[in-house]
Design an enzyme around this catalytic site. Sequence first.
Site, PDB file in Angstrom:
ATOM      1  N   GLU A 188       9.637   2.666  10.998  1.00 28.50           N
ATOM      2  CA  GLU A 188      10.770   3.918  10.583  1.00 28.50           C
ATOM      3  C   GLU A 188       9.875   4.859  10.366  1.00 28.50           C
ATOM      4  O   GLU A 188       8.920   5.270  10.056  1.00 28.50           O
ATOM      5  CB  GLU A 188      11.205   3.275   9.334  1.00 28.50           C
ATOM      6  CG  GLU A 188      12.528   4.698   9.745  1.00 28.50           C
ATOM      7  CD  GLU A 188      13.207   5.836   9.331  1.00 28.50           C
ATOM      8  OE1 GLU A 188      12.564   6.368   9.869  1.00 28.50           O
ATOM      9  OE2 GLU A 188      13.426   6.356   7.620  1.00 28.50           O
ATOM     10  N   GLY A 240       2.649   5.454  13.556  1.00 32.80           N
ATOM     11  CA  GLY A 240       3.327   4.124  13.980  1.00 32.80           C
ATOM     12  C   GLY A 240       3.228   3.595  15.512  1.00 32.80           C
ATOM     13  O   GLY A 240       3.308   2.332  15.537  1.00 32.80           O
ATOM     14  N   CYS A 261      13.617  11.515   6.275  1.00 32.28           N
ATOM     15  CA  CYS A 261      13.252  11.090   7.642  1.00 32.28           C
ATOM     16  C   CYS A 261      14.845  11.384   7.990  1.00 32.28           C
ATOM     17  O   CYS A 261      14.839  11.589   9.225  1.00 32.28           O
ATOM     18  CB  CYS A 261      13.334   9.672   7.836  1.00 32.28           C
ATOM     19  SG  CYS A 261      11.843   9.135   7.101  1.00 32.28           S
ATOM     20  N   LYS A 298       0.790  -1.169  -0.001  1.00 37.70           N
ATOM     21  CA  LYS A 298      -0.026   0.190   0.282  1.00 37.70           C
ATOM     22  C   LYS A 298       1.016   1.302   0.324  1.00 37.70           C
ATOM     23  O   LYS A 298       1.640   1.455   0.910  1.00 37.70           O
ATOM     24  CB  LYS A 298      -0.893  -0.015   1.943  1.00 37.70           C
ATOM     25  CG  LYS A 298      -1.493   1.083   1.302  1.00 37.70           C
ATOM     26  CD  LYS A 298      -2.367   1.744   2.232  1.00 37.70           C
ATOM     27  CE  LYS A 298      -1.630   2.974   3.163  1.00 37.70           C
ATOM     28  NZ  LYS A 298      -2.120   4.319   1.842  1.00 37.70           N
ATOM     29  N   GLY A 313       6.504   6.348   7.929  1.00 33.37           N
ATOM     30  CA  GLY A 313       5.210   7.391   8.120  1.00 33.37           C
ATOM     31  C   GLY A 313       5.938   8.170   9.551  1.00 33.37           C
ATOM     32  O   GLY A 313       7.090   8.092  10.393  1.00 33.37           O
ATOM     33  N   SER A 314       4.427   8.756  10.051  1.00 33.84           N
ATOM     34  CA  SER A 314       4.661   9.366  11.228  1.00 33.84           C
ATOM     35  C   SER A 314       5.052   8.697  12.440  1.00 33.84           C
ATOM     36  O   SER A 314       4.570   7.405  12.383  1.00 33.84           O
ATOM     37  CB  SER A 314       3.798  10.515  10.856  1.00 33.84           C
ATOM     38  OG  SER A 314       2.345   9.662  11.533  1.00 33.84           O
ATOM     39  N   GLU A 321       9.407  16.984  14.529  1.00 34.76           N
ATOM     40  CA  GLU A 321       9.912  17.016  13.029  1.00 34.76           C
ATOM     41  C   GLU A 321       8.251  17.973  11.921  1.00 34.76           C
ATOM     42  O   GLU A 321       8.060  18.045  11.976  1.00 34.76           O
ATOM     43  CB  GLU A 321       9.405  15.476  13.098  1.00 34.76           C
ATOM     44  CG  GLU A 321      10.050  15.284  11.304  1.00 34.76           C
ATOM     45  CD  GLU A 321      10.181  13.874  10.628  1.00 34.76           C
ATOM     46  OE1 GLU A 321       8.935  12.818  11.120  1.00 34.76           O
ATOM     47  OE2 GLU A 321      10.763  13.290  10.290  1.00 34.76           O
TER      48      GLU A 321
HETATM   49  C1  UN1 Z   1      13.931   8.746   4.318  1.00 35.78           C
HETATM   50  O1  UN1 Z   1      13.811  10.123   4.277  1.00 35.78           O
HETATM   51  O2  UN1 Z   1      12.511   7.654   4.758  1.00 35.78           O
HETATM   52  O3  UN1 Z   1      19.896   8.205   3.526  1.00 35.78           O
HETATM   53  C2  UN1 Z   1      15.076   7.953   3.580  1.00 35.78           C
HETATM   54  C3  UN1 Z   1      18.929   9.188   2.755  1.00 35.78           C
HETATM   55  C4  UN1 Z   1      18.701   8.648   2.136  1.00 35.78           C
HETATM   56  C5  UN1 Z   1      17.518   7.420   2.326  1.00 35.78           C
HETATM   57  C6  UN1 Z   1      16.569   8.460   3.143  1.00 35.78           C
HETATM   58  N1  UN1 Z   1      19.161   7.448   1.031  1.00 35.78           N
HETATM   59  O4  UN1 Z   1      19.178  10.546   3.096  1.00 35.78           O
END
Ligand code: UN1
Length: 493
Positions: free
Chosen positions: A249, A232, A283, A174, A227-228, A384
């Site tokens: 994550e 999560g 992230c 999804k 996601g958030s 964040e």
């Molecule tokens: C993400 O933003 O969830 O290390 C992944 C990094 C990328 C992956 C980011 N290779 O910034």
Amino acid sequence: MHVRLLNFIGGQWSEPVNGQYHNDYNPATGEVLVEVPRSSREDANRAVAAAKEAFQSWRLVPAPKRGEILFRVGQLLMERKSELAKKMTQEMGKVLLEAEGDVQEGIDMAFYMAGEGRRSFGYTTPSELPNKFAMAVRDPIGVAAIITPWNFPMAIPTWKIFPALVAGNTVVFKPASETPQLAYELVKILEEAGVPAGVVNLVFGSGSEVGETLISHPDVALISFTGSNETGRHVAQVAGSQLKRVSLELGGKNAIIVLDDADLDLAIDGIIWSAFGTTGQRCTACSRLIVQEGIYDVLRERLKDRIAKLSLGSGLDSKTDVGPLINRQAVEKVHKYVQIGQDEGAHLEIGGDVPHDSGLSAGNFYLPTLFTDVTIEMRIAQEEIFGPVLSMIKVKTLEEAIQVNNKVTYGLSSSIFTRNVNAAFQAIRDLATGIVYINAGTIGAEIHLPFGGTRGTGNGHREAGTAALDFFSEWKAVYVDYSGKLQRAQIDD
Ligand code: UN1
């Protein structure tokens, strides 16, 4: 009417049962790109049933053969890299060069996991009894629900789907509603490469309808979610009550530390790339700058100059440094944080608004923003933001810098710029994040190392590398007694 994407269930491209669709927009221009199924529980349930059935045969396909299919997937991704990247820029907004990097990450993962088909090492170890053999092997688990965000529309799905497949699981995928086209292209490639019917299923739809069905479905054994933090936690709660295996994550509040002895030119390049690359929507993006007092003023001035020169625009334009945010709500969220920062007493050095250039008014643009005089308890230094907003915090010593770095609820990535090898190693030891960089920014993780974070960033699992196989397989301990008699462990000699 625009092109309509379809779900992929049990090897068939199919309309959603309820016949409903929503629009997919270009965030730089506001134009509609395609229509996407707004699927319901029924589609999700059908996909899980297809994946459950396909698991019975897929788990028996030798892992090297599963890997060979992934190798073909890698080749197809390579052949189509530039067309996929262009589509990604149109749909997600990141600049073309970064979109190519996103596809490349998928290619790297395909070839890496293809190789794991011939490794997927377990181990043998001596038994405590004579004429007895002991080994540990990796077993497939079952149906994996793969729920992915929009910021890495190709890379993140591949981090999850490829290890799931090579380990012998089947998948219900999804993707985020904002980036359906890349998910569609990826699944078409998986089909073309020879993934059998039912092994990968694609269901477009909302988290509340499709996501919810998947995480609570008794036939889903594994959930991998990016996601958030809030979602999560919910995923973990629902899945936990059924003892499902869950990998989460959930983002970061990543910092770059700059010590007085740093190579400032290098640090500035790393900061600009990490804070404003992908418009801050990684992230791993750097949103906190922890600076030793001796270079604070000069770094602030030089950063302001560099930020002022960043050019905003469509990611397809090679002159663009910073593309749009994903949607209007993201612009509103970022702006809300800028106001919070000002109310909290931080000093807005540059940015802090939408651009007033009429050429950009149709897109979701926001000016790269720098705050100074930020203190650690401020919300802009804790939460964040997921946008182009950077907060500078002044510290006196390395120890204080490390403390500030660790004093947030997230623990994904951190970085330090210093020429002092002792300081660097102390930082490696003491920075409480899953990823640490020395003399490089906070972004740019490579696919053969474990990816993930501590504390609020997740629940202890890691993606990528062999760590991904630890999540997507179950250990089975096997004892073979060839003594021909009863031998009692812990009792007989
Ligand atoms: C993400 O933003 O969830 O290390 C992944 C990094 C990328 C992956 C980011 N290779 O910034």
